[in-house]
Design a protein around this motif. Sequence first.
Motif, PDB file in Angstrom:
ATOM      1  N   CYS A 168      40.460  42.085  37.274  1.00 39.21           N
ATOM      2  CA  CYS A 168      41.774  41.932  37.904  1.00 39.21           C
ATOM      3  C   CYS A 168      42.866  42.084  36.848  1.00 39.21           C
ATOM      4  N   THR A 169      43.945  42.756  37.228  1.00 43.64           N
ATOM      5  CA  THR A 169      45.109  42.833  36.346  1.00 43.64           C
ATOM      6  C   THR A 169      46.367  42.540  37.153  1.00 43.64           C
ATOM      7  N   GLU A 170      47.308  41.895  36.500  1.00 40.45           N
ATOM      8  CA  GLU A 170      48.637  41.722  37.088  1.00 40.45           C
ATOM      9  C   GLU A 170      49.641  42.176  36.033  1.00 40.45           C
ATOM     10  N   ILE A 171      50.065  43.409  36.164  1.00 41.62           N
ATOM     11  CA  ILE A 171      50.941  44.051  35.196  1.00 41.62           C
ATOM     12  C   ILE A 171      52.285  44.310  35.867  1.00 41.62           C
ATOM     13  N   ASP A 172      53.345  43.804  35.257  1.00 42.43           N
ATOM     14  CA  ASP A 172      54.689  43.973  35.826  1.00 42.43           C
ATOM     15  C   ASP A 172      54.747  43.504  37.274  1.00 42.43           C
ATOM     16  N   GLY A 173      54.033  42.408  37.552  1.00 43.88           N
ATOM     17  CA  GLY A 173      54.053  41.817  38.890  1.00 43.88           C
ATOM     18  C   GLY A 173      53.201  42.535  39.912  1.00 43.88           C
ATOM     19  N   GLU A 174      52.402  43.535  39.494  1.00 43.43           N
ATOM     20  CA  GLU A 174      51.579  44.291  40.434  1.00 43.43           C
ATOM     21  C   GLU A 174      50.104  43.959  40.222  1.00 43.43           C
ATOM     22  N   LEU A 175      49.451  43.463  41.295  1.00 41.28           N
ATOM     23  CA  LEU A 175      48.055  43.052  41.231  1.00 41.28           C
ATOM     24  C   LEU A 175      47.134  44.197  41.631  1.00 41.28           C
ATOM     25  N   THR A 176      46.152  44.480  40.772  1.00 39.79           N
ATOM     26  CA  THR A 176      45.114  45.456  41.102  1.00 39.79           C
ATOM     27  C   THR A 176      43.763  44.858  40.740  1.00 39.79           C
ATOM     28  N   THR A 177      42.730  45.185  41.530  1.00 35.49           N
ATOM     29  CA  THR A 177      41.391  44.673  41.255  1.00 35.49           C
ATOM     30  C   THR A 177      40.357  45.742  41.551  1.00 35.49           C
ATOM     31  N   GLY A 178      39.205  45.608  40.899  1.00 36.32           N
ATOM     32  CA  GLY A 178      38.114  46.539  41.148  1.00 36.32           C
ATOM     33  C   GLY A 178      36.770  45.931  40.779  1.00 36.32           C
ATOM     34  N   ARG A 179      35.752  46.290  41.530  1.00 36.24           N
ATOM     35  CA  ARG A 179      34.378  45.836  41.274  1.00 36.24           C
ATOM     36  C   ARG A 179      33.780  46.678  40.156  1.00 36.24           C
ATOM     37  N   ILE A 180      33.251  46.012  39.153  1.00 40.84           N
ATOM     38  CA  ILE A 180      32.652  46.720  38.026  1.00 40.84           C
ATOM     39  C   ILE A 180      31.317  47.332  38.460  1.00 40.84           C
ATOM     40  N   VAL A 181      31.180  48.650  38.280  1.00 39.43           N
ATOM     41  CA  VAL A 181      29.954  49.345  38.691  1.00 39.43           C
ATOM     42  C   VAL A 181      29.278  50.068  37.535  1.00 39.43           C
ATOM     43  N   GLU A 182      29.904  50.076  36.357  1.00 38.19           N
ATOM     44  CA  GLU A 182      29.279  50.741  35.211  1.00 38.19           C
ATOM     45  C   GLU A 182      29.805  50.155  33.907  1.00 38.19           C
ATOM     46  N   THR A 183      28.885  49.888  32.988  1.00 40.71           N
ATOM     47  CA  THR A 183      29.241  49.334  31.677  1.00 40.71           C
ATOM     48  C   THR A 183      28.398  50.007  30.596  1.00 40.71           C
ATOM     49  N   GLU A 184      28.820  49.827  29.348  1.00 44.32           N
ATOM     50  CA  GLU A 184      28.007  50.215  28.197  1.00 44.32           C
ATOM     51  C   GLU A 184      28.071  49.093  27.169  1.00 44.32           C
ATOM     52  N   ALA A 185      26.946  48.818  26.536  1.00 45.99           N
ATOM     53  CA  ALA A 185      26.885  47.790  25.501  1.00 45.99           C
ATOM     54  C   ALA A 185      26.955  48.426  24.121  1.00 45.99           C
ATOM     55  N   TYR A 186      27.642  47.733  23.209  1.00 48.38           N
ATOM     56  CA  TYR A 186      27.730  48.141  21.799  1.00 48.38           C
ATOM     57  C   TYR A 186      27.424  46.920  20.938  1.00 48.38           C
ATOM     58  N   ARG A 187      26.426  47.060  20.068  1.00 52.66           N
ATOM     59  CA  ARG A 187      25.944  45.913  19.301  1.00 52.66           C
ATOM     60  C   ARG A 187      26.005  46.211  17.805  1.00 52.66           C
ATOM     61  N   HIS A 188      26.409  45.225  17.032  1.00 57.88           N
ATOM     62  CA  HIS A 188      26.582  45.431  15.590  1.00 57.88           C
ATOM     63  C   HIS A 188      25.270  45.680  14.871  1.00 57.88           C
ATOM     64  N   GLU A 189      24.150  45.288  15.465  1.00 56.89           N
ATOM     65  CA  GLU A 189      22.833  45.504  14.860  1.00 56.89           C
ATOM     66  C   GLU A 189      22.112  46.636  15.563  1.00 56.89           C
ATOM     67  N   GLY A 190      21.613  47.603  14.778  1.00 65.86           N
ATOM     68  CA  GLY A 190      20.806  48.681  15.324  1.00 65.86           C
ATOM     69  C   GLY A 190      21.566  49.695  16.147  1.00 65.86           C
ATOM     70  N   ASP A 191      22.865  49.814  15.924  1.00 66.13           N
ATOM     71  CA  ASP A 191      23.693  50.727  16.711  1.00 66.13           C
ATOM     72  C   ASP A 191      24.629  51.491  15.771  1.00 66.13           C
ATOM     73  N   PRO A 192      24.230  52.691  15.332  1.00 68.47           N
ATOM     74  CA  PRO A 192      25.070  53.443  14.390  1.00 68.47           C
ATOM     75  C   PRO A 192      26.469  53.743  14.923  1.00 68.47           C
ATOM     76  N   SER A 193      26.612  53.825  16.236  1.00 68.17           N
ATOM     77  CA  SER A 193      27.921  54.189  16.802  1.00 68.17           C
ATOM     78  C   SER A 193      28.978  53.135  16.507  1.00 68.17           C
ATOM     79  N   ILE A 194      28.606  51.847  16.503  1.00 65.65           N
ATOM     80  CA  ILE A 194      29.610  50.808  16.255  1.00 65.65           C
ATOM     81  C   ILE A 194      30.011  50.812  14.779  1.00 65.65           C
TER      82      ILE A 194
END
Length: 201
Positions: A27-53
């Motif tokens: 949920c965000t309320e930016i400049d008085g405007e509320l918007t929301t969305g259901r999270i359907v996709e994520t990616e994890a980034y970990r400091h151990e074993g992850d060259p990308s981070i």
Amino acid sequence: MPVLSPEFFRRPEVLAIARELLGKVVCTEIDGELTTGRIVETEAYRHEGDPSITLHLQRKARQAQALYQPGGHAYLYTVYRVHTLFNITTHDAAHPDAVLIRAIEPLHGVEIMLRRRGLPKVARNLTAGPGVLSQALGLTPALNGELLSGPRIWIEDVGEVLADEQVIASSRVGLEYAGAEAVALPWRFRVKDSKWTSPAK
């Protein structure tokens, strides 16, 4: 609905957090405007074993200081000088772990999202992708470091728990620069059969 507490994000298991964020509502309320969305996709980034981070911390040294915060803070940075990516810090200030929110299903404030995106009608490209969802939610790097407990950004737990068969785990997107090891990690999590997940690569 209850707001996720900082303790949810301050656990050391970033993969579990990325998986469990599916079905939660950002949920965000930016400049008085509320918007929301259901999270359907994520990616994890970990400091151990992850060259990308490791490479990210080198390439985005100034912005990436926001990663060194206790879990539950927004880490917002730009790519290609255009797109803002919305990440959430996890673990503690000594461990730069994070979850990237890659796609949401729009719920509330759809007309506001359409206006921000410059789109005439609802379609997948409204929020299916990390850059476009940030634009739809009104998120910018000015909010980098914001605590995700309101008043401008927060995540609600609506009580949805996804079974394993409802979740797809696969490789993350756009990490070829970090080498085969980073590409191979199955740390991208998607809600199966959701039309709002970002295009597969």
